[in-house]
Design an enzyme around this catalytic site. Structure first.
Site, PDB file in Angstrom:
ATOM      1  N   GLN A 145       0.923  -1.167  -0.061  1.00  0.00           N
ATOM      2  CA  GLN A 145      -0.001  -0.178  -0.023  1.00  0.00           C
ATOM      3  C   GLN A 145       0.838   1.136  -0.115  1.00  0.00           C
ATOM      4  O   GLN A 145       1.741   1.513   1.004  1.00  0.00           O
ATOM      5  CB  GLN A 145      -0.951   0.030   1.108  1.00  0.00           C
ATOM      6  CG  GLN A 145      -1.842   1.091   1.559  1.00  0.00           C
ATOM      7  CD  GLN A 145      -2.686   0.860   2.871  1.00  0.00           C
ATOM      8  OE1 GLN A 145      -2.114   1.304   3.803  1.00  0.00           O
ATOM      9  NE2 GLN A 145      -3.762   0.316   2.825  1.00  0.00           N
ATOM     10  N   SER A 148       0.879   6.386   2.892  1.00  0.00           N
ATOM     11  CA  SER A 148       1.530   7.375   3.826  1.00  0.00           C
ATOM     12  C   SER A 148       2.790   8.202   3.180  1.00  0.00           C
ATOM     13  O   SER A 148       3.377   7.568   2.369  1.00  0.00           O
ATOM     14  CB  SER A 148       1.992   6.819   4.884  1.00  0.00           C
ATOM     15  OG  SER A 148       0.889   6.278   5.766  1.00  0.00           O
ATOM     16  N   SER A 180       4.780  -1.251   4.512  1.00  0.00           N
ATOM     17  CA  SER A 180       5.148  -2.563   4.783  1.00  0.00           C
ATOM     18  C   SER A 180       5.155  -3.546   3.746  1.00  0.00           C
ATOM     19  O   SER A 180       4.306  -3.253   2.502  1.00  0.00           O
ATOM     20  CB  SER A 180       3.799  -3.088   5.667  1.00  0.00           C
ATOM     21  OG  SER A 180       3.795  -2.193   6.956  1.00  0.00           O
ATOM     22  N   GLU A 263      -8.532  -2.591   5.892  1.00  0.00           N
ATOM     23  CA  GLU A 263      -7.548  -2.466   6.756  1.00  0.00           C
ATOM     24  C   GLU A 263      -7.652  -2.468   8.181  1.00  0.00           C
ATOM     25  O   GLU A 263      -7.289  -3.271   8.729  1.00  0.00           O
ATOM     26  CB  GLU A 263      -6.774  -0.891   6.429  1.00  0.00           C
ATOM     27  CG  GLU A 263      -5.498  -0.994   7.021  1.00  0.00           C
ATOM     28  CD  GLU A 263      -4.736   0.209   6.892  1.00  0.00           C
ATOM     29  OE1 GLU A 263      -5.414   1.402   6.703  1.00  0.00           O
ATOM     30  OE2 GLU A 263      -3.687   0.352   6.897  1.00  0.00           O
ATOM     31  N   GLU A 390      -6.670   8.452  17.809  1.00  0.00           N
ATOM     32  CA  GLU A 390      -7.522   9.747  17.689  1.00  0.00           C
ATOM     33  C   GLU A 390      -8.698   9.520  16.894  1.00  0.00           C
ATOM     34  O   GLU A 390      -9.729   9.897  17.004  1.00  0.00           O
ATOM     35  CB  GLU A 390      -7.058  10.883  17.565  1.00  0.00           C
ATOM     36  CG  GLU A 390      -6.074  11.319  18.613  1.00  0.00           C
ATOM     37  CD  GLU A 390      -4.618  10.471  18.918  1.00  0.00           C
ATOM     38  OE1 GLU A 390      -4.335   9.654  17.975  1.00  0.00           O
ATOM     39  OE2 GLU A 390      -3.873  10.736  19.934  1.00  0.00           O
TER      40      GLU A 390
END
Length: 408
Positions: A145, A148, A180, A263, A390
């Protein structure tokens, strides 16, 4: 009436057990014997590259065996080698397979088969589906993926990697991070900004990138636990054909949501992985006793609290399965499960560190001591990956408790 007609799920379970009996050994159900077995408590691999590659090869081989026997993609379309059964069948198979000693296929399944595969199926073109889906579920292609970035993690809509249109496709330029399994992957799903003037959620497009293309560079990142399971991925003038675009131009956020929903469900279900061994009642009770705290009332109370919370999380997962059995759509349970999993794992790591004491800091060779260092150093990652705590708490507050949304 045959067994299959009377209870199709029971017949499927019988079929799964017959397959596993023929291809694997059952796990030992003996009670925990302190000092026996693998002395490893970490989630992330600390193995040298040659050992890690051997484990990847074993994972590929086991996935191929599953696929060739009808258990490689239980919910997938028959045209791609699947069986078009329900998610409940998938869960039943996972529960049965956990009773057997088989290779860990996490390098293929957690991201590639669990997140990228369903996204390609939902948003990819026929030629891309035909090329990649059977190969992925046969264990031949590993997917990662590419989401990020150094400045866009939890705020995923802030991605800055650019994709510019050319006559025959797109040129990608940018940097991804915390990727990853990229060191083992053949393809990656990238989110790129294609309209910098549009609102940030609307100017993004998703692409499937062949990681062997010129301009793709994968660099390992060394984590504090010692291993290197994450990577930086640099995309320098990488030419991607338009048929590798997933979804509409500037429609990448909708594609990303498909991936993210899968995910959180995957991360929240991590209790089914190998690290679950150290979370068992028997293992934790043995740790309490062997560390000399068996009569420590405060330590016993903390362990009881953790065990109660692990049980509550397990019952939440069971409730989710019952909802699926009844035909209901998944709700926010996946996010809540992910939140609970990360918090419970962190509490166990800290309790173990306190019980083991100074033996945690230097490897003396004593079984069941220094190895807890691995879990303590890898647990913080679970409070971030797959969406920070959060974000999970926002989902819990807004969709479960009915609290007002945060101001945008």
């Amino acid at each position: 009436m045959t067994t299959t007609e009377a209870d199709p799920l029971a017949a499927f379970a019988d079929e799964a057990r017959a397959f596993l009996d023929a291809h694997a050994e059952r796990r030992s159900t003996d009670a925990v014997i302190w000092g026996k077995g693998e002395d490893h408590t970490g989630y992330f691999s600390e193995d040298p590259p040659e050992v890690e590659q051997a484990l990847v090869d074993q994972a590929r081989a086991w996935q191929r065996t599953r696929y060739e026997n009808g258990f490689g993609w239980i919910t997938g379309p028959e045209s791609y080698g699947g069986r078009e059964l329900s998610g409940v069948h998938d869960l039943v198979y996972d529960q049965i397979e956990a009773e057997y000693d088989v290779p860990d296929t996490g390098v293929l399944s957690l991201i590639g088969l669990g997140m990228i595969g369903p996204t390609i199926l939902a948003h990819g073109r026929d030629e891309v589906r035909d090329r990649y889906l059977p190969a992925m579920f046969r264990g031949e292609v590993i997917a990662c993926q590419l989401f990020s970035e150094p400045g866009a993690g939890s705020d995923l809509a802030g991605v800055q990697t650019r994709a510019s249109r050319t006559e025959d496709g797109w040129v990608l330029r940018g940097q991804k991070v915390w990727t990853s399994v990229a060191q083992h992957a053949q393809i990656g799903m990238a989110l790129c900004r294609t309209d910098p003037d549009a609102p940030k959620h609307k100017g993004i497009t998703a692409f499937l990138v062949d990681l062997s293309l010129p301009g793709v560079e994968v660099r390992p990142l060394r984590q504090m636990s010692g291993g290197a399971e994450f990577n930086e991925v640099f995309l320098t003038d990488v030419h991607v054909p338009d048929d590798h675009r997933l979804g509409e131009v500037n429609g990448g956020w909708r594609v990303a949501l498909t991936t993210l929903m899968n995910e959180r469900a995957s991360v929240g279900n991590e209790a089914s992985t190998g690290v679950a061994r150290v979370l068992s009642d028997g293992f934790l009770a043995a740790l309490l006793h062997e560390s000399g705290h068996g009569e420590d009332a405060a330590a016993r109370r903390r362990l009881a609290e953790i065990t109660a919370d692990l049980t509550a999380a397990e019952y939440l997962n069971r409730a989710t399965i019952r909802r699926l059995r009844s035909g209901a759509q998944p709700g926010p349970e996946a996010s809540v499960s992910k939140l609970l999993w990360a918090q419970n794992l962190t509490r166990i790591a800290h309790l173990a560190a306190e019980l083991v004491g100074p033996r945690l800091t230097a490897d003396t060779g004593e079984w069941g001591t220094f190895s807890w260092n691995e879990l303590l150093l890898s647990a913080p990652a679970f409070r971030i990956l797959g969406g920070t705590e959060e974000i999970m708490k926002n989902i819990l507050g807004e969709r479960v408790l009915g609290l007002p949304k945060e101001p945008s």
